[in-house]
Design a protein around this motif. Structure first.
Motif, PDB file in Angstrom:
ATOM      1  N   LEU A 116      27.751  14.098   2.718  1.00 52.07           N
ATOM      2  CA  LEU A 116      27.004  13.920   3.959  1.00 52.07           C
ATOM      3  C   LEU A 116      27.931  13.658   5.139  1.00 52.07           C
ATOM      4  O   LEU A 116      27.655  14.099   6.261  1.00 52.07           O
ATOM      5  CB  LEU A 116      26.023  12.749   3.812  1.00 52.07           C
ATOM      6  CG  LEU A 116      24.761  13.012   2.988  1.00 52.07           C
ATOM      7  CD1 LEU A 116      23.991  11.714   2.804  1.00 52.07           C
ATOM      8  CD2 LEU A 116      23.888  14.064   3.646  1.00 52.07           C
ATOM      9  N   ARG A 123      23.882   7.600   9.482  1.00 49.12           N
ATOM     10  CA  ARG A 123      22.736   7.550   8.582  1.00 49.12           C
ATOM     11  C   ARG A 123      21.501   8.176   9.219  1.00 49.12           C
ATOM     12  O   ARG A 123      20.729   8.860   8.536  1.00 49.12           O
ATOM     13  CB  ARG A 123      22.435   6.103   8.171  1.00 49.12           C
ATOM     14  CG  ARG A 123      21.397   6.014   7.055  1.00 49.12           C
ATOM     15  CD  ARG A 123      20.977   4.592   6.731  1.00 49.12           C
ATOM     16  NE  ARG A 123      20.243   4.553   5.478  1.00 49.12           N
ATOM     17  CZ  ARG A 123      18.965   4.901   5.338  1.00 49.12           C
ATOM     18  NH1 ARG A 123      18.284   5.336   6.383  1.00 49.12           N
ATOM     19  NH2 ARG A 123      18.380   4.828   4.154  1.00 49.12           N
ATOM     20  N   ALA A 126      21.432  11.787   8.678  1.00 52.18           N
ATOM     21  CA  ALA A 126      21.636  12.261   7.312  1.00 52.18           C
ATOM     22  C   ALA A 126      20.481  13.113   6.805  1.00 52.18           C
ATOM     23  O   ALA A 126      20.693  14.118   6.123  1.00 52.18           O
ATOM     24  CB  ALA A 126      21.873  11.074   6.380  1.00 52.18           C
ATOM     25  N   ASN A 212      28.203   9.378  -0.942  1.00 56.89           N
ATOM     26  CA  ASN A 212      27.006   9.555  -0.122  1.00 56.89           C
ATOM     27  C   ASN A 212      26.210   8.265  -0.012  1.00 56.89           C
ATOM     28  O   ASN A 212      25.656   7.958   1.045  1.00 56.89           O
ATOM     29  CB  ASN A 212      26.136  10.679  -0.686  1.00 56.89           C
ATOM     30  CG  ASN A 212      26.672  12.056  -0.354  1.00 56.89           C
ATOM     31  OD1 ASN A 212      27.384  12.237   0.634  1.00 56.89           O
ATOM     32  ND2 ASN A 212      26.362  13.031  -1.193  1.00 56.89           N
TER      33      ASN A 212
END
Length: 348
Positions: A116, A123, A126, A212
């Protein structure tokens, strides 16, 4: 007969396949045998015990993500045949018909793995990166184990329950099951570290192995959970008791059946909802186990959960064998252990 299990663990420890381990086996609501040996890490002098927390890697998928999906089904919040675009916005056309069941059975066509951090800024970006990444197989095609599918399920469950994933796990899984040593990002003592080290070169206990999951600040639907032998034994016992625990019901019998029955007949591998189903042509748990046995093994650490619905037998193994031995040797060890454990149970 449990001497064979103990011998296998002690020999593997002596051969430095891992620094420490914890094992338990039981039937129904009874634990029949436990064994802990070794140290938290090669850098530690603290022995492992039944409350030692281990990073269980892919077992996160069946310890929290699958149960949350089943709870959502029981509460009428989702149907396994629902497509992901019912819950997630801006799903690309080629992914709109992916169902929750396909994510759970590893038949979604999503990439098995990608980083990612190479495709997302943070985040909050993501999920967009995950949905944007190209498929690597046909939707609903053959089984292709994908941590990314369960990662996506983690995001979807946050929408379903309208709360962060770790809060949903605490509210609906660990608190009701009284799993006091099961969580993301554990702190304090008695945590078996992985191979991740901090800036000072010290093993970072409580930091997950998965890149990840670390990118997502340690909380994800596919990896990142830590648990202990006592907690994992309670969870496996609940499965063996068809959803019952401490005289109550955590999940209905039919919900358990939904998750642990093969859902990929005619495909290249036998899968339930997150669980691998052992078969004679693919003795995932070892040749001695019944062919409807189910479980999951984290390939990085060697940790395992295994259940035989035929007789209510269960076994759990917690290891941190990351990099300590060849993966094939760790896999062989777990099959030897599971066979020896099932034989000991059968002999009474």
């Amino acid at each position: 007969m449990w001497n064979n299990v103990d011998r296998l663990l002690e020999e593997a420890l002596k051969n430095e396949q891992f620094p420490g381990c914890a094992f338990a086996a039981g039937q129904g609501d009874r634990v029949l045998h436990t064994k802990t040996c070794g140290l938290l890490s090669r850098d530690s002098d603290q022995p492992v015990n039944a409350d030692t927390c281990y990073d269980v890697g892919a077992l996160t998928q069946v310890l929290v993500t699958t149960p949350l999906c089943l709870i959502a089904v029981e509460q009428g919040l989702l149907n396994p045949d629902d497509t992901i675009d019912r819950f997630l916005e801006n799903v690309p056309q080629e992914k709109r018909h992916i169902t929750i069941a396909q994510l759970l059975t590893q038949t979604s066509g999503l990439s098995p793995h990608f980083l990612l951090q190479e495709e997302a800024r943070n985040r909050s970006d993501a999920l967009t990166a995950l949905l944007r990444h190209p498929l690597t197989g046909p939707v609903g095609g053959n089984v292709s184990d994908s941590g990314m599918g369960f990662l996506l399920l983690g995001f979807l469950l946050e929408k379903v329950f309208n709360m962060p994933l770790d809060e949903a796990v605490s509210k609906y899984v660990t608190a009701p099951l009284k799993l006091t040593r099961t969580d993301y990002l554990p702190t304090g003592a008695n945590i078996a570290p992985t191979t991740i080290r901090d800036d000072n070169g010290v093993l970072a206990a409580g930091t997950t192995m998965d890149a990840n999951a670390r990118f997502l600040h340690g909380v994800a639907g596919h990896y990142g959970l830590f648990t202990s032998l006592n907690d994992m034994s309670r969870f496996a016992s609940m499965l063996a008791m068809n959803g019952r625990i401490d005289g109550g019901v955590f999940l209905s019998r039919r919900a358990i059946h939904l998750a642990v029955t093969e859902r990929t007949r005619g495909m290249n591998a036998a899968r339930g909802y997150g669980f691998h189903i052992t078969k004679r042509q693919n003795p995932f748990l070892g040749l001695i186990w019944p062919s409807d046995g189910y479980g999951l093994r984290d390939t990085a650490s060697g940790s395992v959960i295994a259940v035989s619905p035929e007789d209510g037998f269960f076994a759990v193994i917690l290891l941190n064998a990351m990099g300590s031995a060849a993966p094939a040797e760790v896999e062989r060890l777990t099959r030897l252990l599971l066979n020896a454990a099932y034989a000991a149970f059968q002999r009474g």
